[in-house]
Design a protein around this motif. Structure first.
Motif, short mmCIF file in Angstrom:
data_model
loop_
_atom_site.label_atom_id
_atom_site.label_comp_id
_atom_site.label_asym_id
_atom_site.label_seq_id
_atom_site.Cartn_x
_atom_site.Cartn_y
_atom_site.Cartn_z
N GLY A 43 -7.49 6.37 22.19
CA GLY A 43 -7.31 6.26 20.75
C GLY A 43 -6.63 4.97 20.39
O GLY A 43 -6.45 4.07 21.21
N LEU A 44 -6.21 4.88 19.13
CA LEU A 44 -5.58 3.68 18.61
C LEU A 44 -4.31 4.04 17.85
O LEU A 44 -4.19 5.14 17.29
CB LEU A 44 -6.54 2.92 17.68
CG LEU A 44 -7.85 2.44 18.30
CD1 LEU A 44 -8.77 1.88 17.21
CD2 LEU A 44 -7.60 1.39 19.37
N LEU A 55 -3.85 -11.67 15.41
CA LEU A 55 -2.95 -10.57 15.78
C LEU A 55 -3.70 -9.24 15.71
O LEU A 55 -4.62 -9.07 14.91
CB LEU A 55 -1.75 -10.52 14.84
CG LEU A 55 -0.77 -11.71 14.90
CD1 LEU A 55 0.21 -11.64 13.75
CD2 LEU A 55 -0.06 -11.74 16.24
N PRO A 56 -3.28 -8.27 16.54
CA PRO A 56 -3.94 -6.96 16.52
C PRO A 56 -3.52 -6.12 15.32
O PRO A 56 -2.36 -6.16 14.89
CB PRO A 56 -3.48 -6.32 17.83
CG PRO A 56 -2.16 -6.96 18.11
CD PRO A 56 -2.27 -8.37 17.60
N LEU A 57 -4.46 -5.36 14.78
CA LEU A 57 -4.14 -4.38 13.75
C LEU A 57 -3.79 -3.03 14.36
O LEU A 57 -3.16 -2.20 13.70
CB LEU A 57 -5.34 -4.19 12.81
CG LEU A 57 -5.79 -5.39 11.98
CD1 LEU A 57 -6.90 -4.97 11.03
CD2 LEU A 57 -4.63 -5.99 11.21
N TYR A 58 -4.20 -2.84 15.61
CA TYR A 58 -3.98 -1.57 16.30
C TYR A 58 -3.57 -1.85 17.74
O TYR A 58 -3.89 -2.89 18.30
CB TYR A 58 -5.27 -0.72 16.31
CG TYR A 58 -5.82 -0.43 14.95
CD1 TYR A 58 -5.47 0.72 14.26
CD2 TYR A 58 -6.70 -1.33 14.33
CE1 TYR A 58 -5.97 0.98 12.99
CE2 TYR A 58 -7.20 -1.09 13.08
CZ TYR A 58 -6.83 0.06 12.40
OH TYR A 58 -7.32 0.31 11.15
N LEU A 59 -2.88 -0.89 18.32
CA LEU A 59 -2.59 -0.93 19.75
C LEU A 59 -3.34 0.21 20.41
O LEU A 59 -3.60 1.25 19.78
CB LEU A 59 -1.09 -0.77 20.00
CG LEU A 59 -0.18 -1.90 19.48
CD1 LEU A 59 1.28 -1.59 19.81
CD2 LEU A 59 -0.59 -3.25 20.05
N PRO A 60 -3.71 0.06 21.67
CA PRO A 60 -4.45 1.15 22.34
C PRO A 60 -3.55 2.35 22.61
O PRO A 60 -2.36 2.20 22.91
CB PRO A 60 -4.93 0.49 23.64
CG PRO A 60 -3.97 -0.62 23.88
CD PRO A 60 -3.55 -1.11 22.54
N LEU A 61 -4.13 3.52 22.50
CA LEU A 61 -3.44 4.77 22.83
C LEU A 61 -4.01 5.25 24.15
O LEU A 61 -5.20 5.54 24.26
CB LEU A 61 -3.68 5.81 21.73
CG LEU A 61 -3.07 7.19 21.93
CD1 LEU A 61 -1.55 7.11 21.91
CD2 LEU A 61 -3.56 8.15 20.84
N LYS A 85 0.32 5.40 12.30
CA LYS A 85 -0.36 6.65 12.60
C LYS A 85 -1.13 6.51 13.92
O LYS A 85 -1.49 5.41 14.34
CB LYS A 85 -1.37 7.00 11.49
CG LYS A 85 -0.76 7.14 10.10
CD LYS A 85 0.06 8.41 9.96
CE LYS A 85 0.53 8.58 8.52
NZ LYS A 85 1.35 9.81 8.36
N LEU A 86 -1.37 7.65 14.57
CA LEU A 86 -2.20 7.69 15.77
C LEU A 86 -3.59 8.17 15.38
O LEU A 86 -3.74 9.11 14.60
CB LEU A 86 -1.60 8.63 16.81
CG LEU A 86 -0.16 8.38 17.26
CD1 LEU A 86 0.18 9.34 18.40
CD2 LEU A 86 0.04 6.94 17.68
N GLY A 109 -17.52 6.51 18.17
CA GLY A 109 -16.97 5.70 19.24
C GLY A 109 -15.58 5.21 18.88
O GLY A 109 -15.26 5.02 17.70
N LEU A 110 -14.77 4.99 19.88
CA LEU A 110 -13.39 4.56 19.65
C LEU A 110 -13.34 3.27 18.85
O LEU A 110 -14.02 2.28 19.18
CB LEU A 110 -12.69 4.35 21.00
CG LEU A 110 -11.20 4.01 20.98
CD1 LEU A 110 -10.48 4.64 22.15
CD2 LEU A 110 -10.99 2.49 21.01
#
Length: 732
Positions: A198-199, A178-184, A206-207, A292-293
């Motif tokens: 971003g993430l 599973l992802p820990l972050y989603l793309p921003l 948080k963003l 880097g992102l």
């Protein structure tokens, strides 16, 4: 994990020698060729402060300055170590080649690491070879995480890639991937693509914006909360299901809130235990950017979630005579046990050995015992010698940074180990030990070579010895039957790199010639022959006559000699001479120059002279008799047949079996194996599988493997035998 803002950039920087195994993380990067592993390593080095914004280290060179061949071929061909430091933790990043021909370098990286980062491209997906490596890691319980790259591509879709990873890697439990972050996403471009800038942290909500080249934290907008909540709830359930606290799931389902600190701690433990596999995203820094992102999040995952060397499964260690030896795991004060995971040659310092210390402490200029390594069949002699090492250093690109010592759990380069090869064990000279070697793939692509000129011939032997010392996946064969020097490689790219290294590194120019298999001859029918060797030229003459009968025997019988002489026609002392002459002629061949096998030769009669007969004369007569018998008989050309076992995905079984039949193969049977694969067993003439390593990889898209072993020699079809004889005639 990964949701804590990095407030102390000064803590990151160039890696120093570690003082305790607790402060080391060894991470191998795995992924198909072109997935972005090396670019990711460079991005992590930049974020950690190990390189400047131009991607250069402070004492010259770049992190990707590994090998001139890599620059020419535009792909990684060897294992590379890049150490960085983050939050006081030394992180050894092991960048491996993604191309299947260099799987030996990948296996070395897996051996040296305690955790793996699987790098997958958002635009290319997950290939079959990456899935196979995942299964290898799963078999030994290695902790893993997934990094999605190439998010800048217009075809990239992080959410879809996450689902693909769950299907590919989460066969037992999709909720463990599973992802820990989603793309921003930033503003939409004219082509409709919204770049990832971003993430979104799912646990912290948080963003983390990277659009300026620096990581900036902010709160999400109202419109983002529903998307965050759905993915966050699934992540929390996935973490709790792997929690060691069995009451946590009941409390959560009962509505009791679980604080983020508890979730992060459970997540870190689940990752370190190899039961939960987080998905992250990363991208290199843009021009002028410092981070880097996703690189901060990834470094935090590595330092806080991946295990220390203290948690590495204890490797099997024995004394030189094979007695088991128990050692405390990763103890700097325990007896020295280290392993050479890679051998290379540096034009300035000579041979360099990359080692992983599993126990003890190694210091510069120390005398060590070199043991190993059980690969004599590949041209690698076993070692059992003492050697004094040279300087110890930590590599970074082409730079070698000296260190005074290396502790258990860490990696470093050792200079001047002239006898040690990849896979060898280093231990204390007064307490020599031996580590169990790791499994290496069997090279199955033959490359027959010969020196281009006389000066090359003089340097060839030494160049080949140094070449195979660096690469345990390569096998050197001096074939006595065909009189060829053969390098057995894993594929075409592997062979190309071997030839390039011989030329550029060792100054040896070679020519590639057609590979020949070891053919044999036999009698198809019974025949008789008379050998008469009589010479009278003054002085001591030569006199020997013998009569023989030759008949074929079943395969595998060899040469059988029978004496049926009566009345002393051939004196007893000369019968062994006749046999010796016949066997010598059989070894030279009687028709096409290949060794004769599977016949019975019966000595029936003969004549001798009291003065002129001799051992040499009867040897010559025996050889002549065999040649005469062959002239009046039908001779079969025999070809070697191999037992081939092919492990292939069920989708490709039909194509592989059809291909084997087209190679004059006989399929003996099939067997289902776990993971949706089938084991096909067949017998195939070796002359038909010279390039099978390449053809099978193409046929099964890199997801199949095979093994082979000699079975026997069988008569070759007449039309093929005629073609081989014609080729031999032209070559001579």
């Amino acid at each position: 994990m990964g949701d804590k803002a990095q407030t102390h950039p000064g803590a990151a920087g160039r890696a120093r020698a570690a003082d305790h195994p607790q402060s080391v993380r060894n991470v191998v990067l795995v992924g198909h060729s072109g997935s972005g592993k090396t670019t990711l390593v460079e991005a992590l080095a930049l974020t950690a402060g190990a390189v400047n914004r131009a991607g250069r280290v402070e004492d010259g060179g770049t992190v990707s300055d590994y090998d001139d061949i890599e620059h020419r071929q535009q792909r990684s061909v060897q294992l590379s170590l890049v150490p960085v430091e983050w939050d006081g933790i030394k992180v050894n990043l092991l960048d491996t080649p993604g191309y299947a021909d260099f799987v030996g370098e990948l296996r070395a990286g897996l051996r040296a690491a305690d955790a793996a980062l699987f790098v997958v491209s958002a635009s290319d997906g997950v290939d079959g070879s990456t899935r196979m490596v995942w299964e290898e890691c799963a078999a030994v319980g290695m902790p893993r995480a997934i990094v999605v790259t190439h998010l800048e591509s217009a075809r990239s879709d992080f959410e879809e890639m996450t689902r693909t990873c769950a299907e590919a890697f989460g066969a037992d439990d999709p909720d463990a991937v599973l992802p820990l972050y989603l793309p921003l996403h930033g503003p939409q471009a004219p082509d409709g693509h919204a770049p990832v800038t971003g993430l979104i942290g799912l646990l912290s909500q948080k963003l983390f914006d990277y659009s300026t080249g620096e990581r900036k934290e902010s709160e999400p907008g109202e419109d983002q909360l529903p998307v965050i909540e759905e993915a966050r709830n699934r992540l929390i359930e996935g973490i709790i299901s792997e929690s060691e606290d069995e009451t946590l799931m009941d409390r959560y389902l009962g509505g009791e809130p679980v604080d983020v600190k508890t979730l992060i701690e459970d997540l870190e433990r689940a990752v370190a235990r190899g039961v939960f596999f987080p998905v992250l995203a990363a991208a290199p820094a843009g021009e002028g950017a410092r981070q880097g992102l996703g690189t901060v999040e990834l470094l935090e995952l590595i330092t806080r979630g991946f295990p220390t060397p203290l948690e590495h499964e204890t490797v099997r260690v024995t004394t030189i005579d094979g007695k088991p030896r128990e050692l405390k795991p990763c103890d700097p004060d325990a007896p020295l046990v280290a392993e050479v995971v890679k051998t290379s040659s540096d034009p300035y310092v000579g041979r360099l050995s990359l080692i992983r210390l599993f126990s003890g402490t190694l210091r510069a200029d120390q005398t060590v015992h070199v043991s190993g390594h059980g690969l004599a069949d590949r041209g690698h002699e076993d070692h059992d010698v003492d050697e004094r090492i040279g300087a110890l250093s930590t590599p970074f690109g082409k730079q070698q940074r000296p260190v005074s010592h290396v502790i258990a759990g860490d990696l470093a380069c050792v200079a001047k180990l002239s006898r040690a090869e990849t896979g060898d064990t280093l231990s204390a000279k007064d307490d020599p030990l031996l580590m169990e070697p790791w499994q290496m793939p069997d090279p199955l692509l033959p490359l027959a070579i010969q020196a281009h000129s006389k000066p090359d011939e003089d340097k060839l032997s030494q160049g080949l010895a140094r070449l195979v010392a660096e690469d345990p996946t390569m096998r050197l064969e001096q074939n006595q039957d065909t009189r060829q020097v053969v390098l057995w490689c894993l594929g075409e790219a592997h062979a190309d790199v071997a030839l390039e290294r011989l030329r550029s590194r060792y100054g040896v120019q070679v020519d590639v010639v057609p590979h020949r298999v070891s053919l044999r001859e036999t009698f198809a029918t019974k025949s008789a022959g008379r050998g008469r060797h009589v010479k009278q030229s003054g002085g001591h003459g030569q006199f020997a006559i013998c009569e023989i009968e030759v008949e074929p025997l079943p395969g595998g019988s060899g040469i059988e000699f029978v004496d049926k002489v009566v009345g002393g026609a051939v004196p007893r002392q000369f019968i062994p001479s006749v046999e010796k002459g016949i066997r010598a002629q059989a070894a030279r061949g009687v028709a096409a120059g290949y060794p004769l096998i599977d016949v019975r030769v019966t000595l029936l009669d003969g004549k001798a002279h009291s003065v002129d007969s001799s051992d040499a004369a009867f040897q010559t007569a025996g050889a002549l008799a065999l040649r005469e018998a062959a002239a009046d008989a039908k001779i079969h050309l025999l070809e070697p047949v191999a037992e081939v076992s092919v492990l292939v995905g069920d989708d490709f079984v039909g194509a592989v079996m059809s291909d084997l039949s087209g190679r004059r193969g006989r399929v003996l049977g099939t067997e289902q194996t776990p993971g949706g694969r089938t084991l096909i067993r067949a017998e195939v003439p070796e002359i038909e599988i010279g390039r099978y390593a390449i053809d099978l990889r193409s046929m099964a898209h890199g997801t199949a493997g095979f093994s082979r072993r000699y079975a026997r020699h069988e008569p070759m079809p007449q039309q093929i035998a005629d073609r081989v004889r014609e080729e031999e005639r032209k070559a001579s």
